[in-house]
Design an enzyme around this catalytic site. Structure first.
Site, PDB file in Angstrom:
ATOM      1  N   ASP A 190       0.869  -1.187   0.000  1.00  0.00           N
ATOM      2  CA  ASP A 190       0.000   0.000   0.000  1.00  0.00           C
ATOM      3  C   ASP A 190       0.911   1.244   0.000  1.00  0.00           C
ATOM      4  O   ASP A 190       0.882   2.062   0.896  1.00  0.00           O
ATOM      5  CB  ASP A 190      -0.946  -0.001   1.223  1.00  0.00           C
ATOM      6  N   ASP A 236       6.769   1.396   2.322  1.00  0.00           N
ATOM      7  CA  ASP A 236       6.625   0.415   1.240  1.00  0.00           C
ATOM      8  C   ASP A 236       7.588   0.771   0.110  1.00  0.00           C
ATOM      9  O   ASP A 236       8.170  -0.111  -0.523  1.00  0.00           O
ATOM     10  CB  ASP A 236       5.209   0.441   0.667  1.00  0.00           C
ATOM     11  N   HIS A 262       9.093   0.304   8.600  1.00  0.00           N
ATOM     12  CA  HIS A 262       8.544  -1.038   8.839  1.00  0.00           C
ATOM     13  C   HIS A 262       8.747  -2.034   7.690  1.00  0.00           C
ATOM     14  O   HIS A 262       9.305  -3.109   7.861  1.00  0.00           O
ATOM     15  CB  HIS A 262       7.037  -0.941   9.092  1.00  0.00           C
ATOM     16  N   ASP A 263       8.214  -1.655   6.527  1.00  0.00           N
ATOM     17  CA  ASP A 263       8.091  -2.641   5.440  1.00  0.00           C
ATOM     18  C   ASP A 263       9.444  -3.100   4.919  1.00  0.00           C
ATOM     19  O   ASP A 263       9.605  -4.259   4.513  1.00  0.00           O
ATOM     20  CB  ASP A 263       7.261  -2.039   4.301  1.00  0.00           C
TER      21      ASP A 263
HETATM   22  O1  RIB Z   1       1.776  -0.067  10.662  1.00  0.00           O
HETATM   23  C1  RIB Z   1       2.758   0.079   9.715  1.00  0.00           C
HETATM   24  C2  RIB Z   1       2.273  -0.413   8.379  1.00  0.00           C
HETATM   25  O2  RIB Z   1       1.113   0.340   7.983  1.00  0.00           O
HETATM   26  C3  RIB Z   1       3.270  -0.220   7.265  1.00  0.00           C
HETATM   27  O3  RIB Z   1       3.143  -1.283   6.352  1.00  0.00           O
HETATM   28  C4  RIB Z   1       2.802   1.073   6.642  1.00  0.00           C
HETATM   29  O4  RIB Z   1       3.251   1.200   5.319  1.00  0.00           O
HETATM   30  C5  RIB Z   1       1.314   0.937   6.723  1.00  0.00           C
HETATM   31  O5  RIB Z   1       0.855   0.108   5.677  1.00  0.00           O
HETATM   32 CA    CA Z   2       2.740  -0.682   4.029  1.00  0.00          CA
END
Ligand code: RIB
Ligand code: CA
Length: 319
Positions: free
Chosen positions: A11, A16, A249-250
């Site tokens: 997303d 990402d 995160h991703d």
């Molecule tokens: O909570 C973090 C996640 O939520 C990540 O993947 C960010 O890109 C959103 O999708």
């Molecule tokens: Ca994401």
């Protein structure tokens, strides 16, 4: 030959975007396709962002298939903000700060493409959902053998001690809790969940961000732009333990694919709360084996922050 065939379901979103670049540029990964879902932004924007990122780094041959624009069940979740279809106005900063590609999505049938790709696969292909789990749950619902066909699922989502959307839930799981619940129940044979507990252990600082930008490559410069945006927003809304830093995160999921030791995992049973009001979208990780159910996932609780940044430096130095 690349060691890992990979599909990313995303997303896109700043984090990402870094994940896509790391996967597309890593010599041991063959990113065979990208599927998109609503989430950080409406589907139109997450799809356009994914295409623009790949084009920016010279990977316009990687197909991008648009998927589900809304959650499976909750037609009003998460909120209208995530479903705007206007592609010109950008009131919430949903487009990335890079040139917008004119390339269109290869198809708008991501779920069908996922099913057909795994039906016909002759080699293992890891599936990495890093947005709401709607496309994956839709594939499971449409094709009973889908979970059996996917050799490895690496999910960015959930949080045991660390939430980010509500006091109890992480965004990707909260955004479509029924989808997430069905994915954890689907019987995928090898599930790695990379929750906020791990991603918040791999914070990227402003100094590291500047060093990535100083590489001077398209990926390095874009990472500096994206992560700076993240740091600014975390500084405003949710200060991290390390000042002027943010989780990406991703991208940690991609790092964990090529360097498993970058995270520390334990096997547990994971379920998703779909009925509570206070706890809607919570990943219930049975850390003390109270539920009597067999573990269904490896859950990451820690990460090697320095190695994560070093890996990005190494890969983004080249392009
Ligand atoms: O909570 C973090 C996640 O939520 C990540 O993947 C960010 O890109 C959103 O999708
Ligand atoms: Ca994401």
């Amino acid at each position: 030959m690349a060691k890992h065939k990979l599909i990313i379901d995303c997303d896109t979103g700043t984090d990402d975007a870094v994940a896509l670049m790391l996967a597309a540029l890593h010599p041991e990964i063959d990113l065979i396709g990208v599927t998109t879902v609503f989430g950080n932004a409406p589907l139109t924007a997450t799809t356009a962002n994914s295409i623009s990122v790949l084009d920016l780094i010279g990977r316009s041959s990687i197909p991008v298939h648009a998927g589900m624009p809304r959650p499976l069940v909750r037609k009003t979740m998460p909120s209208e903000r995530f479903f705007k279809t206007d592609t010109t106005a950008d009131p919430h900063g949903t487009y990335l700060d890079i040139p917008r590609s004119s390339r269109q999505a290869t198809s708008n049938r991501a779920v069908d493409w996922l099913i057909e790709t795994y039906r016909n696969a002759t080699e293992p292909i890891t599936l990495m959902p890093i947005g709401p789990l709607t496309n994956i749950a839709a594939a499971v619902a449409q094709e009973p053998k889908f979970a059996e066909w996917v050799p490895r699922l690496i999910i960015m989502g959930g949080g045991h001690e660390v939430p980010n959307m509500t006091p109890s839930a992480e965004f990707n799981v909260w955004a479509d809790p029924e989808a997430a619940a069905s994915v954890f129940e689907a019987g995928f044979k090898d599930v790695l969940m990379v929750p906020l507990d791990a991603t918040h252990r791999a914070l990227v600082t402003a100094e590291q961000c500047a060093a990535l930008g100083a590489l001077g490559t398209p990926a390095g410069k874009a990472t500096e732009t994206f992560v700076t945006r993240r740091i600014n927003s975390y500084e405003e809304m949710q200060k991290m333990d390390i000042p002027n830093s943010a989780p990406v995160h991703d991208a940690l999921c991609v790092a964990a694919l090529v360097e498993p030791d970058i995270i520390t995992t334990r096997r547990h049973h994971v379920a998703v709360e779909t009925t509570g009001t206070l706890t809607l979208g919570r990943t219930v990780v049975d850390t003390h084996f109270r539920g009597g159910k067999e573990p269904n996932a490896a859950v990451a609780f820690d990460a090697n922050a320095q190695r994560f940044v070093d890996l990005m430096m190494e890969i983004f130095a080249k392009s």
